[in-house]
Design a protein around this motif. Sequence first.
Motif, PDB file in Angstrom:
ATOM      1  N   VAL A   5      41.406  53.935  16.103  1.00  0.00           N
ATOM      2  CA  VAL A   5      42.312  52.785  16.004  1.00  0.00           C
ATOM      3  C   VAL A   5      43.144  53.016  14.753  1.00  0.00           C
ATOM      4  N   GLU A   6      44.061  52.133  14.472  1.00  0.00           N
ATOM      5  CA  GLU A   6      44.952  52.352  13.329  1.00  0.00           C
ATOM      6  C   GLU A   6      44.158  52.429  12.027  1.00  0.00           C
ATOM      7  N   ASN A   7      44.238  53.582  11.366  1.00  0.00           N
ATOM      8  CA  ASN A   7      43.562  53.839  10.085  1.00  0.00           C
ATOM      9  C   ASN A   7      42.041  53.679  10.168  1.00  0.00           C
ATOM     10  N   GLY A   8      41.478  54.023  11.336  1.00  0.00           N
ATOM     11  CA  GLY A   8      40.019  53.917  11.438  1.00  0.00           C
ATOM     12  C   GLY A   8      39.526  54.201  12.837  1.00  0.00           C
ATOM     13  N   ILE A   9      38.326  53.697  13.114  1.00  0.00           N
ATOM     14  CA  ILE A   9      37.714  53.898  14.431  1.00  0.00           C
ATOM     15  C   ILE A   9      37.053  52.605  14.887  1.00  0.00           C
ATOM     16  N   LYS A  10      36.727  52.543  16.183  1.00  0.00           N
ATOM     17  CA  LYS A  10      35.851  51.498  16.696  1.00  0.00           C
ATOM     18  C   LYS A  10      34.736  52.168  17.472  1.00  0.00           C
ATOM     19  N   THR A  11      33.563  51.572  17.416  1.00  0.00           N
ATOM     20  CA  THR A  11      32.406  52.155  18.093  1.00  0.00           C
ATOM     21  C   THR A  11      31.434  51.053  18.465  1.00  0.00           C
ATOM     22  N   CYS A  12      30.561  51.345  19.430  1.00  0.00           N
ATOM     23  CA  CYS A  12      29.537  50.393  19.864  1.00  0.00           C
ATOM     24  C   CYS A  12      28.320  51.190  20.293  1.00  0.00           C
ATOM     25  N   MET A  13      27.190  50.964  19.659  1.00  0.00           N
ATOM     26  CA  MET A  13      26.010  51.782  19.920  1.00  0.00           C
ATOM     27  C   MET A  13      25.292  51.415  21.218  1.00  0.00           C
ATOM     28  N   TYR A  14      25.330  50.128  21.597  1.00  0.00           N
ATOM     29  CA  TYR A  14      24.569  49.695  22.769  1.00  0.00           C
ATOM     30  C   TYR A  14      25.370  48.708  23.601  1.00  0.00           C
ATOM     31  N   ALA A  15      25.124  48.703  24.901  1.00  0.00           N
ATOM     32  CA  ALA A  15      25.778  47.773  25.813  1.00  0.00           C
ATOM     33  C   ALA A  15      25.415  46.339  25.442  1.00  0.00           C
ATOM     34  N   GLY A  16      26.377  45.450  25.582  1.00  0.00           N
ATOM     35  CA  GLY A  16      26.148  44.039  25.267  1.00  0.00           C
ATOM     36  C   GLY A  16      26.603  43.648  23.877  1.00  0.00           C
ATOM     37  N   TYR A  17      26.749  44.644  23.008  1.00  0.00           N
ATOM     38  CA  TYR A  17      27.221  44.377  21.647  1.00  0.00           C
ATOM     39  C   TYR A  17      28.744  44.437  21.590  1.00  0.00           C
ATOM     40  N   PRO A  18      29.335  43.727  20.628  1.00  0.00           N
ATOM     41  CA  PRO A  18      30.790  43.864  20.437  1.00  0.00           C
ATOM     42  C   PRO A  18      31.099  45.201  19.773  1.00  0.00           C
ATOM     43  N   ASP A  19      32.347  45.637  19.900  1.00  0.00           N
ATOM     44  CA  ASP A  19      32.787  46.831  19.184  1.00  0.00           C
ATOM     45  C   ASP A  19      32.812  46.542  17.687  1.00  0.00           C
ATOM     46  N   LEU A  20      32.487  47.546  16.907  1.00  0.00           N
ATOM     47  CA  LEU A  20      32.614  47.462  15.454  1.00  0.00           C
ATOM     48  C   LEU A  20      33.851  48.238  15.051  1.00  0.00           C
ATOM     49  N   TYR A  21      34.817  47.528  14.453  1.00  0.00           N
ATOM     50  CA  TYR A  21      36.051  48.155  13.971  1.00  0.00           C
ATOM     51  C   TYR A  21      35.898  48.447  12.484  1.00  0.00           C
ATOM     52  N   MET A  22      36.098  49.716  12.113  1.00  0.00           N
ATOM     53  CA  MET A  22      36.062  50.122  10.707  1.00  0.00           C
ATOM     54  C   MET A  22      37.423  50.712  10.374  1.00  0.00           C
ATOM     55  N   GLN A  23      38.188  49.992   9.565  1.00  0.00           N
ATOM     56  CA  GLN A  23      39.567  50.376   9.263  1.00  0.00           C
ATOM     57  C   GLN A  23      39.837  50.302   7.761  1.00  0.00           C
ATOM     58  N   PHE A  24      40.842  51.045   7.334  1.00  0.00           N
ATOM     59  CA  PHE A  24      41.260  51.043   5.935  1.00  0.00           C
ATOM     60  C   PHE A  24      42.738  50.671   5.836  1.00  0.00           C
ATOM     61  N   SER A  25      43.110  50.197   4.673  1.00  0.00           N
ATOM     62  CA  SER A  25      44.515  49.849   4.446  1.00  0.00           C
ATOM     63  C   SER A  25      45.378  51.095   4.278  1.00  0.00           C
ATOM     64  N   LYS A  26      44.737  52.250   4.142  1.00  0.00           N
ATOM     65  CA  LYS A  26      45.457  53.503   3.910  1.00  0.00           C
ATOM     66  C   LYS A  26      45.068  54.529   4.964  1.00  0.00           C
ATOM     67  N   LYS A  27      46.010  55.367   5.336  1.00  0.00           N
ATOM     68  CA  LYS A  27      45.709  56.430   6.289  1.00  0.00           C
ATOM     69  C   LYS A  27      44.603  57.316   5.723  1.00  0.00           C
ATOM     70  N   ASN A  28      43.746  57.800   6.620  1.00  0.00           N
ATOM     71  CA  ASN A  28      42.604  58.593   6.175  1.00  0.00           C
ATOM     72  C   ASN A  28      42.224  59.579   7.264  1.00  0.00           C
ATOM     73  N   GLU A  29      41.312  60.433   6.935  1.00  0.00           N
ATOM     74  CA  GLU A  29      40.790  61.383   7.917  1.00  0.00           C
ATOM     75  C   GLU A  29      39.350  61.004   8.243  1.00  0.00           C
ATOM     76  N   PHE A  30      39.063  60.855   9.549  1.00  0.00           N
ATOM     77  CA  PHE A  30      37.683  60.593   9.959  1.00  0.00           C
ATOM     78  C   PHE A  30      37.071  61.888  10.466  1.00  0.00           C
ATOM     79  N   ILE A  31      35.960  62.262   9.859  1.00  0.00           N
ATOM     80  CA  ILE A  31      35.233  63.470  10.249  1.00  0.00           C
ATOM     81  C   ILE A  31      34.024  63.048  11.067  1.00  0.00           C
ATOM     82  N   PHE A  32      34.020  63.412  12.362  1.00  0.00           N
ATOM     83  CA  PHE A  32      32.895  63.062  13.243  1.00  0.00           C
ATOM     84  C   PHE A  32      31.725  63.996  12.937  1.00  0.00           C
TER      85      PHE A  32
END
Length: 649
Positions: A173-200
Amino acid sequence: MSYLRLEKAVMTNLQESLVREYLRTNRSGAYSSSTLVDCNTRKYHGLLVVPVPELDDENHVLLSSLDCTVIQHGAEFNLGLHKYQGNNFSPNGHKYIREFDATKVPTTTYRVGGVILQKEVIFQHYEDRILIRYTLVDAHSATTLRFRPFLAFRSVRQFTHENATASREYSEVENGIKTCMYAGYPDLYMQFSKKNEFIFQPDWYRGIEYPKEQERGYASNEDLYVPGYFEMPIKKGESIIFSGSTSAIKPSAMKKLFDNEVNDRVPRDNFYHCLVTAAHQFHRKEKNHDRYLLAGYPWFKCRARDTFIALPGLTLAIGEIDYFEKVMMTAARDLRAFMEEKPLSGKIYEMEQPDVPLWAVWAMQQYAKEVGRDKCFEMYGKLLHQIIKYILDGKHPNLRLDDNGLLYSNGKDKAVTWMNSTANGKPVVPRSGYIVEFNALWYNALKFCALMASEKGDVKGAEMIEKLAAKVKDSFVETFVNEYGYLLDYVDGTMMDWSVRPNMIFAVALDYSPLNQQQMKSVVDICTRELLTPKGLRSLSPKSGGYNPIYVGPQTQRDYAYHQGTAWPWLGGFYMEACLKLYKRSRLSFVERQMVGYEDEMDYHAIGTISELFDGNPPFHGRGAMSFAMNVAEILRTLKLMEKYSYQK
């Protein structure tokens, strides 16, 4: 000097810093909490803990923590801290802390060589969003920040362990990622105010341990999932904001949102303002705009008795009459539904407890003192009439009006009073029959409603209620007053509980007392000699059998100590009201000294608030839930009473 400021010597000493916690809530049920050094010590701790009504009625830890690493010249300095099995702490980021200040928002200052980094944490009101602002105050060379999120996606009452079911999928997502570990849970959005690199770089961090759960005799370790890390450069003077949420946010909006949230906060620059902030943390606003008061954090829900006891202190005592009315509207709706045997909303628990209607009358009585009886009658006259009629008609399943005018309740097999701990399915303190505070509240309710009826021209109704109140007064004295100058705790036929307990203080503190002046003074004297501590009244006198003042150990051990000598600040509030009622201004300095015992708690345990209960013996250590609504409420109400009596001649 800041009111809630802790220096390096405290923060870098884990024996001092790990017992201090912070709590931030969004006033809609979600919260963020950890120790001041960001080392989670409870399973209830987490950076983003939210209700997930689609799953159950519990809170759930989505984001457990966020480790920040400072990188300069290829050298890495991890500011995080976790406790692993075998009493191992890693990566020991607390040693870089220079100070912690929570006057406005929790702010931690780190120093790594020539780098000074400031971290500020805030929870957005009415949204499931935690915001963290990192500011590079000083640096002499190029600096990079790396952020590693630790995910749990579990109920606060459970643990997560490495498994193959957890999803490793994520979306950018913009400046971050969203993820959800298990069905039934909401997505967790982790974002920053600055562009960044996400290393999986998915991995499980195994064997993280929670010492508070160990102390309480529970399972205490889990594994947390880390999907990878975010990395970005930061310049001297620059601020970067992190958002962890169940919804996306525009990165460009983060700065303004963070500033607005900071400006909306009451500075915790003195004892009173700390308590006001703590009071607001119990607010819970639902999407349909119903308003509730949570009984406490981190594990309590909204409970009926707690709501009516805490409501005046958390609202009227700080001038928030509108919030009193909003909560009362919601609570009264469920109370009426219970009395009319209709379905309840399900949000307020324990409405069936027999003293709940009596505490509701008391709460409305406090409202009348604040806004006038005419306004009170306009708002709640019908409800007051309905409650009295409900009790007189014997409609409550466990509240019987006897011929002597007293109320009888069966608590032998199920706890019916605030002393509600159970062991092996039975009440630890089986208070049953004529219970002292029930009948003190009953007399007070009758006198208050008789006054209201009389002022509104209902002469016949007022006379009928007054006649019953006179009978209650005579029966109360005959039943509860003993030759030793205090009140029996409960009486059931030939069974009389002679234990010296604090419940008798209500017969003095309430506006209308069935006791004469000498009897009231005698009760206060006994409470002063045997029950008073710097943290409120003990639940049992040290001279009584079964005194057990230290609330520690496994569940059963704690259950047997819960009301057998532990000290409760909310009871202290009614005790101090009784003192001021009897002795007026002459006891003001005494009450002021008692307040010192509570102010000492502001920078200890959960900073800026009051724990659920305290050991009954020195050093009166705080125990249980980190923040308890009735305690905060009664201290605030005491401060308001002190102000009132200080102006009286």
